[in-house]
Enzyme design. Structure first.
Site, mmCIF file in Angstrom:
data_model
loop_
_atom_site.group_PDB
_atom_site.id
_atom_site.type_symbol
_atom_site.label_atom_id
_atom_site.label_comp_id
_atom_site.label_asym_id
_atom_site.label_seq_id
_atom_site.Cartn_x
_atom_site.Cartn_y
_atom_site.Cartn_z
ATOM 1 N N HIS A 82 5.767 37.157 -43.218
ATOM 2 C CA HIS A 82 5.946 37.420 -41.786
ATOM 3 C C HIS A 82 4.626 37.270 -41.064
ATOM 4 C CE1 HIS A 82 7.836 39.168 -38.231
ATOM 5 N NE2 HIS A 82 6.642 39.693 -38.008
ATOM 6 N N ASP A 161 17.332 47.296 -34.517
ATOM 7 C CA ASP A 161 16.100 46.670 -34.014
ATOM 8 C C ASP A 161 16.374 45.825 -32.785
ATOM 9 O OD1 ASP A 161 13.261 45.898 -34.133
ATOM 10 O OD2 ASP A 161 14.138 43.922 -34.443
ATOM 11 N N ARG A 168 12.589 48.048 -25.484
ATOM 12 C CA ARG A 168 11.119 48.103 -25.431
ATOM 13 C C ARG A 168 10.581 47.027 -24.485
ATOM 14 N NH1 ARG A 168 9.544 47.120 -31.234
ATOM 15 N NH2 ARG A 168 7.430 47.152 -30.462
ATOM 16 N N SER A 183 9.863 47.985 -36.391
ATOM 17 C CA SER A 183 10.665 46.824 -36.008
ATOM 18 C C SER A 183 10.539 45.716 -37.062
ATOM 19 C CB SER A 183 10.181 46.330 -34.638
ATOM 20 O OG SER A 183 10.691 45.067 -34.346
ATOM 21 N N LYS A 187 13.363 44.891 -40.647
ATOM 22 C CA LYS A 187 13.992 43.580 -40.886
ATOM 23 C C LYS A 187 13.578 43.023 -42.244
ATOM 24 C CE LYS A 187 12.466 42.342 -36.834
ATOM 25 N NZ LYS A 187 12.114 41.932 -35.498
HETATM 26 N N1 URA Z 1 7.727 41.348 -33.817
HETATM 27 C C1 URA Z 1 8.802 42.130 -34.077
HETATM 28 O O1 URA Z 1 9.737 41.741 -34.765
HETATM 29 N N2 URA Z 1 8.814 43.366 -33.528
HETATM 30 C C2 URA Z 1 7.822 43.844 -32.767
HETATM 31 O O2 URA Z 1 7.893 44.977 -32.330
HETATM 32 C C3 URA Z 1 6.717 43.018 -32.508
HETATM 33 C C4 URA Z 1 6.685 41.769 -33.069
#
Ligand code: URA
Length: 421
Positions: A82, A161, A168, A183, A187
């Site tokens: 990621h 999320d 947000r 967040s 995932k």
């Molecule tokens: N990427 C995400 O998936 N969530 C966040 O809060 C910030 C970047």
């Protein structure tokens, strides 16, 4: 459980217990807790933070609102990677095939771009026919065959999320380290790979503006993953300048193919070899030095490019782009931004370059905006480089905008230089 008590506890900096956090996440996801109360709690988190334990419980509660993938049908070590995102970040398209060529499996879900940052799913959709929404069983079949696949975030994974992130976005509560950690990690944990490599970006083009904040986020995410048995490593990398030469969807796919075909060396190549080696090392494939050699060989042998080619084909995309990048969307208009005098380039502000690319049509300001896949910027200069008067510093590309006056002004503004007399 009273939601107002929960908001008040966080507002006064008191630690929530597991049951309170789980009730909050469950209640918001199933619609019992309204947006205004969740927004108040999110703002309290932004102002007061959460403890590491609270962040971990929040992450696991968010993961458990949806499906957790069963990857047991894949016959080997699985690894997810990621990046916290930035400008010109096409590394997933390069290091996924490299890692797969070296014998690990990379099932990946990615997002779309918003604002000045790009998203891997938009880049893949610039390939004619590429289906980013494969059913989960088909996705796993592709990963089992080629070792690598990227699809867009499934609605079935982490519904909490999606709901919390859009709230947000609308309430100025994105820039909180515990909220970003929960967040991202919810995932990643729902994807359920054995190993997770986290590339945390810092600098003008990144969420985290300072190196110190990026380290804090990276350490927190690493701890949250390790606590549930994942092999997890966070590394912190620079996003003060754009990554590579090309910014924009089809342009970035072209650059990814150029790197995988061995035609493009330089900082992007070096970063991708380093990240691939980190993934392989985490997956137990050898020492870092062994893994660097394996990654380099995956490019030199052509194996990584063949994996990308076959993966695109299995997704229904035009895989011929791996041998002929002129088959990618081409811009109708282009404009060379030239140096007005002899100069030395001192810095290139990646956020400004990202915003210019968005202006050219390569990104979206709101989620509904349509993208011009051919749009973007090709950088012809690097920091430290000396450029002669009249030489091209960068080329602006677009199919929707033929007047480059504003974008050229903005692009030039992003470049800091000293005049050479
Ligand atoms: N990427 C995400 O998936 N969530 C966040 O809060 C910030 C970047």
């Amino acid at each position: 459980m009273n939601i107002i008590d929960i908001i008040n506890k966080t507002k006064h900096g008191k630690e929530l217990n597991d049951a309170e956090i789980e009730a909050l996440v469950r209640g918001f996801t199933n619609g019992e807790i309204p947006d205004y109360q969740m927004s108040a709690w999110l703002m309290a988190v932004c102002l007061n933070g959460l403890t590491d334990d609270e962040t971990a419980i929040l992450t696991y509660a968010m993961r458990d609102t949806g499906k957790v993938m069963d990857l047991s049908c894949i016959g080997g070590t699985t690894i997810d990677k990621h990046s916290t995102g930035g400008v010109g970040d096409k590394t997933s398209l390069i290091i996924g095939p490299i890692a797969a060529a070296c014998g690990v499996y990379v099932p990946k879900m990615s997002g779309r771009g918003l604002g000045h940052t790009g998203g891997t799913i938009d880049k893949l959709e610039s390939i004619n026919g590429y289906n980013t929404q494969l059913a989960l069983d088909k996705f796993l079949e592709v990963v089992s065959e080629t070792g690598f696949s990227i699809i867009s975030q499934s609605e079935m994974l982490c519904p909490a999320d999606k709901l919390i992130y859009s709230l947000r976005n609308a309430t100025g509560t994105v820039d909180s380290i515990p909220l970003i950690c929960s967040s991202i990690m919810s995932k990643k944990l729902a994807m359920n790979c054995d190993c997770i490599l986290l590339d945390v970006k810092y600098g003008s083009g990144a969420f985290m503006k300072t190196y110190e904040d990026a380290c804090r986020l990276g350490e927190l995410m690493e701890r949250t993953g390790k606590a549930v048995g994942k092999k997890c490593r966070a590394i912190v990398t620079d996003m003060n300048i754009p990554l590579g030469k090309n910014i924009g969807n089809a342009l970035e796919v072209r650059e990814a193919v150029d790197v995988l075909s061995g035609q493009c060396r330089g900082s992007l190549y070096d970063l991708c070899i380093g990240l691939s080696a980190d993934m392989l090392e985490l997956a137990g494939k050898g020492t870092n030095a062994d893994c660097i050699r394996m990654a380099e060989n995956a490019i030199a042998s052509g194996k990584a490019l063949s994996i990308l080619e076959r993966t695109i084909e299995l997704h229904g995309g035009d895989s011929r782009i791996c041998r002929d990048t002129s088959l990618l969307p081409q811009p109708r208009y282009s404009y060379n931004v030239r140096a007005a005098h002899n100069m030395k380039i001192i810095s290139i502000n990646s956020e400004e370059i990202g915003m210019t690319s968005l202006l050219l049509g390569a990104g979206r300001i709101s989620k509904e905006d349509k993208i011009d896949m051919s749009a973007g910027i090709v950088m012809n200069c690097e920091c430290g480089q000396i450029v002669g008067e009249g030489e091209t510093i960068m080329t602006l590309c677009s199919s929707v905008c033929s007047d480059f006056t504003e974008s050229a002004r903005r692009a030039l503004n992003a470049v800091k230089f000293v005049k050479i007399l």
